[in-house]
Motif scaffolding. Structure first.
Motif, PDB file in Angstrom:
ATOM      1  N   GLU A 154       0.840  -1.192   0.000  1.00 28.67           N
ATOM      2  CA  GLU A 154       0.000   0.000   0.000  1.00 28.67           C
ATOM      3  C   GLU A 154       0.882   1.252   0.000  1.00 28.67           C
ATOM      4  O   GLU A 154       1.944   1.269   0.621  1.00 28.67           O
ATOM      5  N   GLN A 155       0.433   2.287  -0.693  1.00 27.46           N
ATOM      6  CA  GLN A 155       1.137   3.567  -0.713  1.00 27.46           C
ATOM      7  C   GLN A 155       0.224   4.614  -0.116  1.00 27.46           C
ATOM      8  O   GLN A 155      -0.936   4.729  -0.523  1.00 27.46           O
ATOM      9  N   GLU A 156       0.761   5.389   0.792  1.00 30.97           N
ATOM     10  CA  GLU A 156      -0.064   6.430   1.394  1.00 30.97           C
ATOM     11  C   GLU A 156      -0.241   7.590   0.413  1.00 30.97           C
ATOM     12  O   GLU A 156      -1.313   8.157   0.265  1.00 30.97           O
ATOM     13  N   TYR A 157       0.832   7.938  -0.287  1.00 29.06           N
ATOM     14  CA  TYR A 157       0.798   9.138  -1.124  1.00 29.06           C
ATOM     15  C   TYR A 157       0.585   8.822  -2.601  1.00 29.06           C
ATOM     16  O   TYR A 157       0.988   7.773  -3.084  1.00 29.06           O
ATOM     17  N   GLY A 158      -0.047   9.770  -3.271  1.00 30.68           N
ATOM     18  CA  GLY A 158      -0.236   9.673  -4.710  1.00 30.68           C
ATOM     19  C   GLY A 158       0.984  10.231  -5.417  1.00 30.68           C
ATOM     20  O   GLY A 158       2.068   9.634  -5.369  1.00 30.68           O
ATOM     21  N   ILE A 159       0.816  11.424  -6.004  1.00 30.09           N
ATOM     22  CA  ILE A 159       1.927  12.034  -6.738  1.00 30.09           C
ATOM     23  C   ILE A 159       3.064  12.350  -5.759  1.00 30.09           C
ATOM     24  O   ILE A 159       2.832  12.956  -4.706  1.00 30.09           O
ATOM     25  N   ILE A 160       4.255  11.942  -6.130  1.00 31.12           N
ATOM     26  CA  ILE A 160       5.420  12.347  -5.325  1.00 31.12           C
ATOM     27  C   ILE A 160       6.512  12.904  -6.243  1.00 31.12           C
ATOM     28  O   ILE A 160       6.540  12.606  -7.442  1.00 31.12           O
ATOM     29  N   ILE A 161       7.377  13.723  -5.652  1.00 30.83           N
ATOM     30  CA  ILE A 161       8.517  14.253  -6.402  1.00 30.83           C
ATOM     31  C   ILE A 161       9.639  13.228  -6.240  1.00 30.83           C
ATOM     32  O   ILE A 161       9.922  12.779  -5.135  1.00 30.83           O
ATOM     33  N   GLU A 162      10.221  12.831  -7.360  1.00 28.05           N
ATOM     34  CA  GLU A 162      11.274  11.813  -7.312  1.00 28.05           C
ATOM     35  C   GLU A 162      12.641  12.479  -7.516  1.00 28.05           C
ATOM     36  O   GLU A 162      12.725  13.606  -8.018  1.00 28.05           O
TER      37      GLU A 162
END
Ligand SMILES: Nc1ncnc2c1ncn2[C@@H]1O[C@H](COP(=O)(O)OP(=O)(O)OP(=O)(O)O)[C@@H](O)[C@H]1O
Ligand SMILES: C[C@@](O)(CCOP(=O)(O)O)CC(=O)O
Length: 451
Positions: A434-442
């Motif tokens: 499971e991932q808590e966040y949607g869009i992230i800065i990589e």
């Protein structure tokens, strides 16, 4: 150069009901992500064309190049390599309308897709220290999908990349920008698909794991091509400013509970299933009652997960004890337990079983194979494994996948069960979390070896 990613999804409660804006659903974002690396610059003032090239090097002929002539009276783009990718095209077109850029630019975007989205036959895996991507020998349209929402991930991350190019000061993970990106990606995704779906996949790609309630389809259906660019642009800008009244409450599974996806290597046709369910919904006088009971139990499931999280916050020690207990019991044994501290886990199980009962009724009455008998057998068998709390057919159901909520250490019991029981021959436990966040800065550096 900047890089972003957006996750795939599993709808663990709320399939079909989520199409209707009176019902909420529970969407879990998954660790298979779509990535975009973007680099661009404004071109010389005399240049009148913006050229946006999108490469997807893991697929054969994975390159599309769109030209936008600023002197044209309408927002149109032409693809110069003679290839089609409506999801790329509408992401670009929607952003051009929103920004209405006054300067020509050259923008290069490279897409990378984690392996969970596609079937992994005939792939060559390339690895760097922190990332790995699978390279296919076929075109994107010819590689079988797994159901994690590749087009939603693509549109969301592409929209993010373009948004950050044009509004370079924006921190795309801030609420206000996330909301704008979400709306732009929904418009692009619906137009590329040629239909306005519930949008839960785009919402999870943007916001991460959420309780989701949809937008009114008329918001997108009523978009018309204006007579000129400024009208078209105004329309999209107004739409982005408007409150869509969606629900996107961030949620996370309680600690010590894991989501497990099992690919059943079947495959179902979601539009056909939806068509059958909607027909039944309109014709069966009892369908409202069934939907209502399904919704009550979907919400009980959501509540039980918050209760479990609360139990942990209230008393870590006794929570750890409860987890240890449920890790040693199967679903049916947990239900029989008289220990008060595991009541929220029992509530979760009861809600799941009621949800399944209703999905089985809809399956029988509508003829849409949401939980067909083979899946019922498989899910019932999963419930006999120690540490399994709930097992369902996610999303539209059918023969795509199953998803389980388990006590985190019970994965080894699932692996063992697969060795011992032939019913699991067709099931492959997927390496997804499971991932808590949607869009992230990589971090851009982690892609350099792949560019
Ligand atoms: N990595 C990628 N690179 C370029 N285009 C992609 C990529 N992934 C998806 N797409 C686009 O999305 C399309 C697939 O979208 P479609 O709506 O058919 O499936 P989906 O609903 O996203 O599938 P699923 O939910 O099963 O993952 C592709 O044909 C392509 O246009
Ligand atoms: C049936 C439906 O509610 C869920 C489809 O989910 P999935 O594509 O099977 O993950 C349709 C939708 O919401 O788009």
């Amino acid at each position: 150069m900047k890089a972003f990613s957006a996750p795939g999804k599993a709808l663990i409660a709320g399939g079909y009901l989520v199409l209707d804006k009176q019902f909420a659903s529970y969407v879990v974002a998954l660790s298979s992500r779509m990535h975009a690396v973007v680099e661009g610059a404004h071109t010389a003032p005399e240049e009148s064309n913006t050229v946006i090239t999108v490469k997807s090097p893991q697929f054969l002929e994975g390159e599309w190049s769109f030209v936008f002539d600023h002197s044209s009276e309408t927002f149109t783009v032409s693809e110069v390599l003679g290839r089609k990718n409506p999801f790329v095209e509408y992401s670009i077109l929607t952003m051009l309308k929103f920004i209405n850029p006054q300067f020509a630019s050259k923008i290069d975007i490279t897409i990378f897709s984690d392996s969970g989205y596609h079937s992994q036959e005939n792939v060559t895996v390339k690895k760097s220290q922190s990332k790995q991507f699978a390279y296919h020998t076929a075109k994107i349209t010819d590689v079988p999908k797994t159901g994690l929402g590749s087009s939603a991930g693509l549109v969301t991350v592409l929209t993010t990349a373009l948004y950050s190019f044009y509004i370079s000061s924006a921190d795309v993970t801030e609420k206000q920008h996330l909301e704008s990106i979400h709306k732009l990606a929904q418009v692009a995704h619906c137009q590329a698909q040629g239909k306005v779906g519930s949008g839960f996949d785009v919402a999870a790609a943007t916001f991460g794991s959420i309780v989701y309630r949809r937008f009114d389809p008329s918001l997108i259906n009523e978009l018309k091509s204006g007579v000129n660019k400024s009208e078209d642009s105004q329309q999209i800008q107004d739409l982005v400013k408007q409150d869509w009244n969606i629900r996107n409450d961030r949620v996370a599974l309680p600690s010590g509970i894991r989501l497990i996806m099992g690919d059943v290597k079947g495959g179902s046709n979601t539009p056909k299933l939806v068509q059958k369910v909607l027909k039944w919904r309109a014709e069966d006088p009892e369908s409202s009652e069934i939907y209502s009971d399904l919704n009550t139990n979907n919400m009980k499931l959501v509540d039980s997960l918050s209760e479990i999280t609360k139990a942990e916050q209230d008393d870590h020690f006794s929570y750890a004890e409860s987890l240890k207990q449920i890790g040693n019991l199967n679903t049916y044994e947990i239900l029989k337990s008289t220990n008060a501290s595991i009541k929220p886990f029992q509530d979760l199980i009861k809600a799941t079983l009621e949800i399944r009962k209703n999905l089985q009724i809809i399956t029988q009455r509508s003829g849409a194979e949401i939980e067909p008998p083979q899946q019922t057998q498989l899910l019932d068998r999963c419930n006999e494994i120690k540490g399994v709390l709930s097992s369902v057919v996610p999303g539209a159901g059918g023969h795509d996948a199953i998803s389980l909520l388990i006590e985190a250490n019970a994965l080894e019991n699932l692996v063992q069960a697969k060795k011992e029981d032939t019913i699991f021959d067709k099931v492959e436990w997927l390496d997804l979390t499971e991932q808590e966040y949607g869009i992230i800065i990589e971090n851009v550096d982690s892609y350099k070896e792949f560019l």
